[in-house]
Motif scaffolding. Structure first.
Motif, mmCIF file in Angstrom:
data_model
loop_
_atom_site.group_PDB
_atom_site.id
_atom_site.type_symbol
_atom_site.label_atom_id
_atom_site.label_comp_id
_atom_site.label_asym_id
_atom_site.label_seq_id
_atom_site.Cartn_x
_atom_site.Cartn_y
_atom_site.Cartn_z
ATOM 1 N N UNK A 127 0.878 -1.167 0.000
ATOM 2 C CA UNK A 127 0.000 0.000 0.000
ATOM 3 C C UNK A 127 0.920 1.222 0.000
ATOM 4 N N UNK A 128 1.197 1.821 -1.170
ATOM 5 C CA UNK A 128 2.266 2.813 -1.283
ATOM 6 C C UNK A 128 2.093 4.090 -0.466
ATOM 7 N N UNK A 129 0.874 4.470 -0.090
ATOM 8 C CA UNK A 129 0.666 5.690 0.689
ATOM 9 C C UNK A 129 0.472 5.417 2.183
ATOM 10 N N UNK A 130 0.510 4.168 2.568
ATOM 11 C CA UNK A 130 0.285 3.796 3.964
ATOM 12 C C UNK A 130 1.567 3.948 4.777
ATOM 13 N N UNK A 131 1.450 4.617 5.889
ATOM 14 C CA UNK A 131 2.587 4.771 6.786
ATOM 15 C C UNK A 131 2.834 3.421 7.463
ATOM 16 N N UNK A 132 4.019 2.878 7.255
ATOM 17 C CA UNK A 132 4.374 1.564 7.814
ATOM 18 C C UNK A 132 4.181 1.549 9.334
ATOM 19 N N UNK A 133 4.530 2.642 9.993
ATOM 20 C CA UNK A 133 4.397 2.705 11.456
ATOM 21 C C UNK A 133 2.941 2.581 11.893
ATOM 22 N N UNK A 134 2.000 3.102 11.104
ATOM 23 C CA UNK A 134 0.577 2.963 11.434
ATOM 24 C C UNK A 134 0.134 1.508 11.344
ATOM 25 N N UNK A 135 0.622 0.804 10.316
ATOM 26 C CA UNK A 135 0.280 -0.609 10.171
ATOM 27 C C UNK A 135 0.815 -1.408 11.352
ATOM 28 N N UNK A 136 2.040 -1.119 11.740
ATOM 29 C CA UNK A 136 2.630 -1.817 12.892
ATOM 30 C C UNK A 136 1.931 -1.444 14.194
ATOM 31 N N UNK A 137 1.497 -0.187 14.311
ATOM 32 C CA UNK A 137 0.763 0.250 15.492
ATOM 33 C C UNK A 137 -0.572 -0.481 15.611
ATOM 34 N N UNK A 138 -1.240 -0.675 14.481
ATOM 35 C CA UNK A 138 -2.501 -1.415 14.502
ATOM 36 C C UNK A 138 -2.286 -2.795 15.104
ATOM 37 N N UNK A 139 -1.220 -3.455 14.701
ATOM 38 C CA UNK A 139 -0.940 -4.809 15.180
ATOM 39 C C UNK A 139 -0.469 -4.817 16.631
ATOM 40 N N UNK A 140 0.495 -3.978 16.945
ATOM 41 C CA UNK A 140 1.124 -4.021 18.270
ATOM 42 C C UNK A 140 0.349 -3.288 19.357
ATOM 43 N N UNK A 141 -0.206 -2.136 19.038
ATOM 44 C CA UNK A 141 -0.838 -1.293 20.055
ATOM 45 C C UNK A 141 -2.349 -1.463 20.158
ATOM 46 N N UNK A 142 -2.971 -1.953 19.106
ATOM 47 C CA UNK A 142 -4.437 -2.029 19.110
ATOM 48 C C UNK A 142 -4.929 -3.474 19.155
ATOM 49 N N UNK A 143 -4.687 -4.237 18.099
ATOM 50 C CA UNK A 143 -5.127 -5.637 18.104
ATOM 51 C C UNK A 143 -4.330 -6.426 19.137
ATOM 52 N N UNK A 144 -3.026 -6.249 19.113
ATOM 53 C CA UNK A 144 -2.131 -7.021 19.980
ATOM 54 C C UNK A 144 -1.686 -8.278 19.259
ATOM 55 N N UNK A 145 -0.393 -8.437 19.068
ATOM 56 C CA UNK A 145 0.136 -9.579 18.326
ATOM 57 C C UNK A 145 -0.331 -10.904 18.922
ATOM 58 N N UNK A 146 -0.527 -10.959 20.229
ATOM 59 C CA UNK A 146 -0.998 -12.172 20.888
ATOM 60 C C UNK A 146 -2.449 -12.506 20.593
ATOM 61 N N UNK A 147 -3.186 -11.563 20.010
ATOM 62 C CA UNK A 147 -4.594 -11.781 19.668
ATOM 63 C C UNK A 147 -4.779 -12.110 18.190
ATOM 64 N N UNK A 148 -3.678 -12.407 17.525
ATOM 65 C CA UNK A 148 -3.702 -12.795 16.113
ATOM 66 C C UNK A 148 -3.301 -14.258 16.036
ATOM 67 N N UNK A 149 -4.174 -15.083 15.482
ATOM 68 C CA UNK A 149 -3.957 -16.530 15.493
ATOM 69 C C UNK A 149 -3.033 -17.066 14.432
ATOM 70 N N UNK A 150 -2.759 -16.286 13.390
ATOM 71 C CA UNK A 150 -1.924 -16.772 12.297
ATOM 72 C C UNK A 150 -0.687 -15.915 12.111
ATOM 73 N N UNK A 151 -0.168 -15.939 10.902
ATOM 74 C CA UNK A 151 1.041 -15.196 10.552
ATOM 75 C C UNK A 151 0.737 -13.698 10.467
ATOM 76 N N UNK A 152 1.764 -12.894 10.701
ATOM 77 C CA UNK A 152 1.679 -11.443 10.581
ATOM 78 C C UNK A 152 2.683 -11.014 9.524
ATOM 79 N N UNK A 153 2.195 -10.383 8.457
ATOM 80 C CA UNK A 153 3.054 -9.912 7.381
ATOM 81 C C UNK A 153 2.727 -8.448 7.126
ATOM 82 N N UNK A 154 3.692 -7.570 7.417
ATOM 83 C CA UNK A 154 3.550 -6.141 7.162
ATOM 84 C C UNK A 154 4.799 -5.709 6.407
ATOM 85 N N UNK A 155 4.645 -5.446 5.109
ATOM 86 C CA UNK A 155 5.819 -5.142 4.297
ATOM 87 C C UNK A 155 5.447 -4.363 3.032
#
Length: 159
Positions: A127-155
């Motif tokens: 997603x060329x206009x997406x701030x990478x830090x926002x995507x990582x924040x969604x995973x780490x600060x909001x959903x929580x990596x421990x609340x994701x049952x499968x693989x996490x790919x942000x790239x």
């Protein structure tokens, strides 16, 4: 109104769509491809089996302010005008995977910050206009990596 199976909304040759009374879709709800509909709102939708927003060229805004649960996946891909996912801010649970892939001008995924669990994978990429830090924040600060049952790919996101 309730749809027990799937519902496809092809936006080709349309300028507006009225889905104001739709409350539930038991199967897959598909939005796209193409079309000139700039904004699409599902004001009464509370649940769906699977939400796919794919290949839209004019859709800049998608809103489902009461949608809290998806039984399986959320897939947002190959949209050229969709700016953000703020219209999905009530979503709390994804019973399958989350994929946000190849959206030309998407600049934020933080509209999904109410999501507290994703049973499957989370893929946010190319997603060329997406701030990478926002995507990582969604995973780490909001959903929580421990609340994701499968693989996490942000790239391969933009800024």
């Amino acid at each position: 109104e309730r749809v027990g199976g799937g519902l496809g909304l092809s936006l080709a040759s349309l300028t507006s769509v009225d889905v104001s009374s739709l409350e539930e879709v038991g199967g897959q709800l598909t939005v796209g491809p193409d079309g000139d509909v700039a904004a699409l709102s599902f004001p009464a939708l509370t649940s769906a089996g699977f939400l796919v927003v794919e290949g839209t060229t004019g859709l800049a805004s998608l809103s489902a302010p009461l949608l809290t649960t998806l039984a399986t996946d959320l897939a947002v891909s190959n949209n050229t005008a969709l700016l953000d996912l703020s219209g999905l801010s009530a979503l709390t649970s994804i019973g399958g995977s989350l994929a946000v892939v190849d959206n030309t001008v998407l600049n934020s995924v933080l509209g999904l910050s109410g999501v507290t669990s994703v049973v499957g994978d989370v893929r946010i990429l190319r997603n060329p206009q997406l701030v990478q830090a926002d995507a990582l924040s969604l995973i780490n600060d909001h959903i929580g990596a421990g609340n994701i049952g499968g693989a996490i790919v942000v790239t391969d996101n933009g800024l």
